[in-house]
Design a protein around this motif. Structure first.
Motif, PDB file in Angstrom:
ATOM      1  N   PHE A   1       1.310  -1.084  -0.014  1.00 50.55           N
ATOM      2  CA  PHE A   1      -0.131   0.040   0.270  1.00 50.55           C
ATOM      3  C   PHE A   1       1.143   1.142   0.011  1.00 50.55           C
ATOM      4  CE2 PHE A   1      -3.273  -2.932   1.994  1.00 50.55           C
ATOM      5  CZ  PHE A   1      -4.502  -3.460   0.659  1.00 50.55           C
ATOM      6  N   PHE A   2       2.084   0.974   1.078  1.00 50.20           N
ATOM      7  CA  PHE A   2       3.466   2.098   0.354  1.00 50.20           C
ATOM      8  C   PHE A   2       4.099   2.091  -0.709  1.00 50.20           C
ATOM      9  CE2 PHE A   2       7.612   3.989   0.683  1.00 50.20           C
ATOM     10  CZ  PHE A   2       7.350   4.821   1.157  1.00 50.20           C
ATOM     11  N   TRP A   3       3.584   1.892  -1.470  1.00 52.10           N
ATOM     12  CA  TRP A   3       4.360   1.481  -2.797  1.00 52.10           C
ATOM     13  C   TRP A   3       3.018   2.466  -3.932  1.00 52.10           C
ATOM     14  CZ3 TRP A   3       8.575   2.998  -3.652  1.00 52.10           C
ATOM     15  CH2 TRP A   3      10.142   2.532  -2.632  1.00 52.10           C
ATOM     16  N   MET A   4       1.827   2.026  -3.617  1.00 55.38           N
ATOM     17  CA  MET A   4       0.557   1.735  -4.344  1.00 55.38           C
ATOM     18  C   MET A   4       1.317   3.711  -4.024  1.00 55.38           C
ATOM     19  SD  MET A   4      -0.323  -0.249  -6.551  1.00 55.38           S
ATOM     20  CE  MET A   4      -1.817   0.371  -6.839  1.00 55.38           C
ATOM     21  N   ILE A   5       0.273   3.904  -2.722  1.00 60.06           N
ATOM     22  CA  ILE A   5       0.536   5.508  -2.661  1.00 60.06           C
ATOM     23  C   ILE A   5       1.571   6.040  -3.279  1.00 60.06           C
ATOM     24  CG2 ILE A   5       1.216   7.589  -1.380  1.00 60.06           C
ATOM     25  CD1 ILE A   5      -0.644   5.335   1.186  1.00 60.06           C
ATOM     26  N   PHE A   6       2.918   5.860  -3.220  1.00 61.35           N
ATOM     27  CA  PHE A   6       3.964   6.307  -3.692  1.00 61.35           C
ATOM     28  C   PHE A   6       3.982   6.320  -5.504  1.00 61.35           C
ATOM     29  CE2 PHE A   6       8.544   6.468  -5.066  1.00 61.35           C
ATOM     30  CZ  PHE A   6       8.670   8.042  -5.144  1.00 61.35           C
ATOM     31  N   ILE A   7       3.610   5.511  -5.844  1.00 65.36           N
ATOM     32  CA  ILE A   7       3.401   5.076  -7.219  1.00 65.36           C
ATOM     33  C   ILE A   7       2.396   6.282  -7.759  1.00 65.36           C
ATOM     34  CG2 ILE A   7       2.065   3.939  -8.977  1.00 65.36           C
ATOM     35  CD1 ILE A   7       3.876   1.058  -7.729  1.00 65.36           C
ATOM     36  N   THR A   8       1.363   6.373  -7.459  1.00 62.09           N
ATOM     37  CA  THR A   8       0.397   8.013  -7.848  1.00 62.09           C
ATOM     38  C   THR A   8       1.441   9.480  -7.882  1.00 62.09           C
ATOM     39  OG1 THR A   8      -0.251   8.269  -5.345  1.00 62.09           O
ATOM     40  CG2 THR A   8      -1.221   7.043  -6.271  1.00 62.09           C
ATOM     41  N   LEU A   9       2.908   9.256  -7.786  1.00 64.11           N
ATOM     42  CA  LEU A   9       3.123  10.518  -7.643  1.00 64.11           C
ATOM     43  C   LEU A   9       3.771  10.788  -9.086  1.00 64.11           C
ATOM     44  CD1 LEU A   9       6.536  10.323  -5.391  1.00 64.11           C
ATOM     45  CD2 LEU A   9       4.790  12.138  -5.270  1.00 64.11           C
TER      46      LEU A   9
END
Length: 285
Positions: free
Chosen positions: A117-125
């Motif tokens: 979930f953290f990387w999913m949030i980060f990918i939204t960059l």
């Protein structure tokens, strides 16, 4: 000992002064145009010294707005600035609150797929508003949030950058502090409120300045969701003023509105400058 190099210092200061002049000169021209009559501004060459109508034109823009604008009308700059302030404050405060909670959960809680979930949030960059604007607009329209403050704010309220920023800071908090809070009987929310947030105050201040200016400068999203003049922001209204027939441009009022649009961001930066710098460069907490 610092080596003295007069020639290098001279050229460094000269480049800095030229750069400042390039940035400041258009702002100076806007102030000059806001202080003259329309006839003075339209003549060639335009006066380069301020006139005596600055406060008169600022008051006219603040309480009346331009008379000749594109179809759909315009609002006084005071209403436009209130809308922009509401939008900017809501975006800044909302992004900080959500990012604090999400970073706190990612760092201090153990749950399945936590790093996923953290990387999913980060990918939204990599997916700015411009990329996802059509599906976002459809969702806002289906929820009946067009021409509302909720429609202006909610799609912009999440921030992967701030989440990553707080996560990196929370990971530097010593484990001994967590154990001490647990021994004292502090629960997760108490630990967040009494320890982490006070430790993060300089980071919060720096992010607030950045996110406030980000919200203030929004143009494309307000253009999509606010067709009612009551919900226009001042940046959007400035663009609409330039869509009037060229002969109808009221340059003194338009430039006065532009000058007024500069004041809140400048005020935020000036008032929070010390905290902003500390939040960006401070390494010892």
């Amino acid at each position: 000992m610092i080596e003295r190099r007069p020639v290098a210092d001279f050229f460094s200061h000269a480049i800095m002064l030229v750069s400042i002049a390039i940035v400041v000169f258009p702002i100076y021209l806007a102030v000059v145009a806001a202080s003259h009559t329309l006839q003075d501004v339209m003549q060639a060459p335009m006066p380069l010294l301020p006139g005596d109508l600055l406060f008169h034109n600022l008051a006219a823009a603040l309480f009346n707005g331009p008379e000749n604008v594109m179809a759909g009308g315009s609002s006084p700059a005071l209403m436009l600035m209130v809308n922009s302030i509401i939008m900017s404050l809501a975006i800044a405060i909302g992004k900080i609150a959500i990012s604090l909670l999400s970073a706190f959960a990612i760092v201090y809680f153990r749950f399945p797929l936590r790093m996923f979930f953290f990387w999913m949030i980060f990918i939204t960059l990599m997916l700015p508003v411009e990329v996802r604007i059509l599906p976002t607009y459809k969702i806002v329209a289906d929820l009946g949030m067009l021409d509302s403050y909720g429609g202006l704010v909610l799609p912009l309220i999440a921030s992967a950058t701030a989440t990553f920023f707080f996560r990196q800071f929370f990971m530097t908090v010593p484990d001994e502090m967590i154990e001490a809070a647990r021994i004292d009987g502090a629960g997760p929310l108490r630990f967040l409120w009494d320890i982490l947030i006070p430790l993060s105050r300089t980071n919060i201040a720096a992010l607030f300045v950045i996110l406030f200016i980000y919200g203030w400068n929004q143009y494309l999203w307000p253009l999509m969701v606010s067709t009612d003049v009551r919900y226009q922001t001042i940046v959007l209204a400035l663009g609409r003023m330039m869509l009037a027939p060229e002969a109808a441009y009221e340059w003194p009022i338009i430039m006065s509105t532009a000058v007024l649009a500069l004041l809140p961001p400048i005020l935020v930066v000036v008032l929070m400058q010390r905290w902003f710098v500390k939040g960006l460069v401070e390494t010892e907490k």
